[in-house]
Motif scaffolding. Structure first.
Motif, short mmCIF file in Angstrom:
data_model
loop_
_atom_site.label_atom_id
_atom_site.label_comp_id
_atom_site.label_asym_id
_atom_site.label_seq_id
_atom_site.Cartn_x
_atom_site.Cartn_y
_atom_site.Cartn_z
N THR A 120 0.85 -1.24 0.07
CA THR A 120 -0.11 0.01 -0.10
C THR A 120 0.89 1.44 -0.05
OG1 THR A 120 -0.11 -0.23 2.44
CG2 THR A 120 -1.91 -1.05 1.46
N GLN A 121 2.25 1.08 0.63
CA GLN A 121 2.96 2.31 0.36
C GLN A 121 4.51 2.11 0.34
OE1 GLN A 121 2.64 4.63 4.10
NE2 GLN A 121 3.45 6.33 3.35
N CYS A 122 4.92 2.45 -0.80
CA CYS A 122 6.33 2.38 -1.23
C CYS A 122 6.97 3.85 -1.04
CB CYS A 122 6.51 1.84 -2.54
SG CYS A 122 6.40 0.12 -2.91
N ASN A 123 8.02 3.92 -0.13
CA ASN A 123 8.39 5.23 0.22
C ASN A 123 9.62 5.57 -0.68
OD1 ASN A 123 6.28 6.13 2.07
ND2 ASN A 123 7.46 4.67 3.33
N TYR A 124 9.77 6.65 -1.07
CA TYR A 124 11.07 7.15 -1.80
C TYR A 124 12.22 7.34 -1.05
CZ TYR A 124 14.42 10.05 -4.36
OH TYR A 124 15.55 10.59 -4.99
N LYS A 125 13.12 6.83 -1.26
CA LYS A 125 14.49 6.83 -0.23
C LYS A 125 15.69 7.72 -0.92
CE LYS A 125 16.36 5.16 3.34
NZ LYS A 125 16.07 5.33 4.65
N ALA A 126 15.79 7.45 -2.23
CA ALA A 126 17.26 8.15 -2.76
C ALA A 126 17.18 7.92 -4.14
CB ALA A 126 18.40 7.61 -1.90
N HIS A 127 17.93 8.67 -4.73
CA HIS A 127 18.41 8.35 -6.30
C HIS A 127 19.86 7.93 -6.28
CE1 HIS A 127 18.71 9.13 -10.58
NE2 HIS A 127 19.72 9.86 -10.57
N LEU A 128 20.19 7.08 -6.98
CA LEU A 128 21.55 6.62 -6.96
C LEU A 128 22.42 7.10 -8.15
CD1 LEU A 128 20.90 2.85 -6.29
CD2 LEU A 128 21.76 4.53 -4.68
N GLU A 129 23.39 7.21 -7.85
CA GLU A 129 24.40 7.75 -9.00
C GLU A 129 24.83 6.33 -9.66
OE1 GLU A 129 25.54 10.70 -9.91
OE2 GLU A 129 24.19 11.53 -8.56
N SER A 130 24.83 6.51 -10.88
CA SER A 130 25.09 5.28 -11.93
C SER A 130 26.63 4.80 -12.00
CB SER A 130 24.49 5.48 -13.20
OG SER A 130 23.02 5.59 -13.30
N ARG A 131 26.76 3.60 -11.98
CA ARG A 131 28.09 3.18 -12.31
C ARG A 131 28.28 3.25 -13.81
NH1 ARG A 131 28.55 -2.22 -8.85
NH2 ARG A 131 30.20 -2.49 -10.30
N PRO A 132 29.52 3.22 -14.30
CA PRO A 132 29.87 3.28 -15.60
C PRO A 132 29.15 2.56 -16.63
CG PRO A 132 31.73 3.56 -14.36
CD PRO A 132 30.80 3.10 -13.31
N GLU A 133 28.93 1.16 -16.10
CA GLU A 133 28.36 0.23 -17.03
C GLU A 133 26.67 0.44 -16.99
OE1 GLU A 133 29.06 -1.88 -12.93
OE2 GLU A 133 30.00 -0.57 -14.21
N PHE A 134 26.33 1.12 -15.90
CA PHE A 134 24.62 1.50 -16.24
C PHE A 134 24.42 3.03 -16.18
CE2 PHE A 134 25.16 -2.30 -13.32
CZ PHE A 134 24.64 -3.05 -13.90
N GLU A 135 25.46 3.87 -16.83
CA GLU A 135 25.35 5.22 -17.03
C GLU A 135 23.85 5.86 -17.64
OE1 GLU A 135 27.97 6.52 -20.60
OE2 GLU A 135 28.86 5.84 -18.78
N HIS A 136 23.37 4.88 -18.45
CA HIS A 136 22.17 5.40 -19.19
C HIS A 136 20.82 5.24 -18.27
CE1 HIS A 136 23.08 1.25 -20.23
NE2 HIS A 136 21.77 1.17 -20.51
N ILE A 137 20.97 4.35 -17.11
CA ILE A 137 19.87 4.25 -16.40
C ILE A 137 19.95 5.04 -15.01
CG2 ILE A 137 18.81 2.24 -14.92
CD1 ILE A 137 20.41 0.29 -16.52
N LYS A 138 18.71 5.66 -14.95
CA LYS A 138 18.50 6.67 -13.92
C LYS A 138 17.84 5.98 -12.75
CE LYS A 138 19.85 9.92 -16.36
NZ LYS A 138 21.41 9.97 -16.67
N LEU A 139 18.35 5.55 -11.52
CA LEU A 139 18.10 4.51 -10.65
C LEU A 139 17.41 5.35 -9.34
CD1 LEU A 139 20.69 1.76 -10.32
CD2 LEU A 139 18.19 1.65 -11.02
N SER A 140 16.22 4.99 -9.10
CA SER A 140 15.60 5.64 -7.86
C SER A 140 15.40 4.36 -6.78
CB SER A 140 14.38 6.15 -8.17
OG SER A 140 14.33 7.25 -9.01
N VAL A 141 15.43 4.49 -5.53
CA VAL A 141 15.39 3.55 -4.43
C VAL A 141 14.28 3.92 -3.87
CG1 VAL A 141 16.43 2.36 -2.56
CG2 VAL A 141 17.77 3.00 -4.49
N PHE A 142 13.28 2.75 -3.63
CA PHE A 142 12.23 3.06 -2.76
C PHE A 142 12.26 2.04 -1.60
CE2 PHE A 142 11.06 5.07 -6.41
CZ PHE A 142 9.89 5.78 -6.00
N HIS A 143 11.51 2.04 -0.21
CA HIS A 143 11.40 0.85 0.40
C HIS A 143 10.08 0.72 1.05
CE1 HIS A 143 11.29 3.66 4.14
NE2 HIS A 143 12.01 4.36 3.33
#
Length: 159
Positions: free
Chosen positions: A95-118
């Protein structure tokens, strides 16, 4: 089923596989599922759920990974993707996923914008989709530290 990704820079909507081939930027979410809260102190009594990927996974077969990770579909919010990832991968209706942070991408994933939820797990044990997951464990802080330190070569970059 064809999945579509939306490039943040130019609003382009393309099939996910094409976005990967062309190294277009797209969004993904990592959703960390914590065990049920301990009523006495409000802490997490059961730790963090981690999954062992199936031996048939295209990427990182049999590696340990985060609770759930998915791409954000075109027209979908990151929060909606986080909620969907828990349901699709672990069978958990959250029922609830809370935003935690945006992760800086590693070189092999530089085209992916990652957000972390918990999110907090329900009282029932999650029922993972066994096509993509071999095992699901809920690790306490000490167990997670051992996994990340002593078995690092068996964990995905996301974990």
């Amino acid at each position: 089923m064809i999945q579509f990704a939306q490039s943040k820079e130019n609003g382009l909507v393309a099939p996910l596989i094409q976005a990967r081939k062309q190294a277009l930027s797209f969004k993904a979410v990592i959703t960390l599922l914590h065990g049920p809260q301990n009523a006495e102190d409000g802490g997490f009594k059961n730790g963090l759920y981690v999954q062992q990927r199936s031996k048939f996974s295209h990427r990182y077969p049999e590696f340990w990974d985060v609770s759930a990770i998915r791409h954000v579909r075109a027209g979908e919010s990151s929060q909606e993707a986080a909620t969907r990832s828990l349901y699709e991968e672990l069978g958990v209706r959250c029922t609830q996923c809370n935003y935690k942070a945006h992760l800086e991408s590693r070189p092999e994933f530089e085209h992916i914008k990652l957000s972390v939820f918990h999110a907090l797990a329900p009282a029932t044990t999650p029922a993972p989709d066994h096509k993509g997951i071999s095992r699901l464990l809920c690790l306490g802080p000490k167990e997670l530290k051992v996994l990340l330190h002593d078995f690092k070569e068996q964990t995905t970059p996301a974990l």
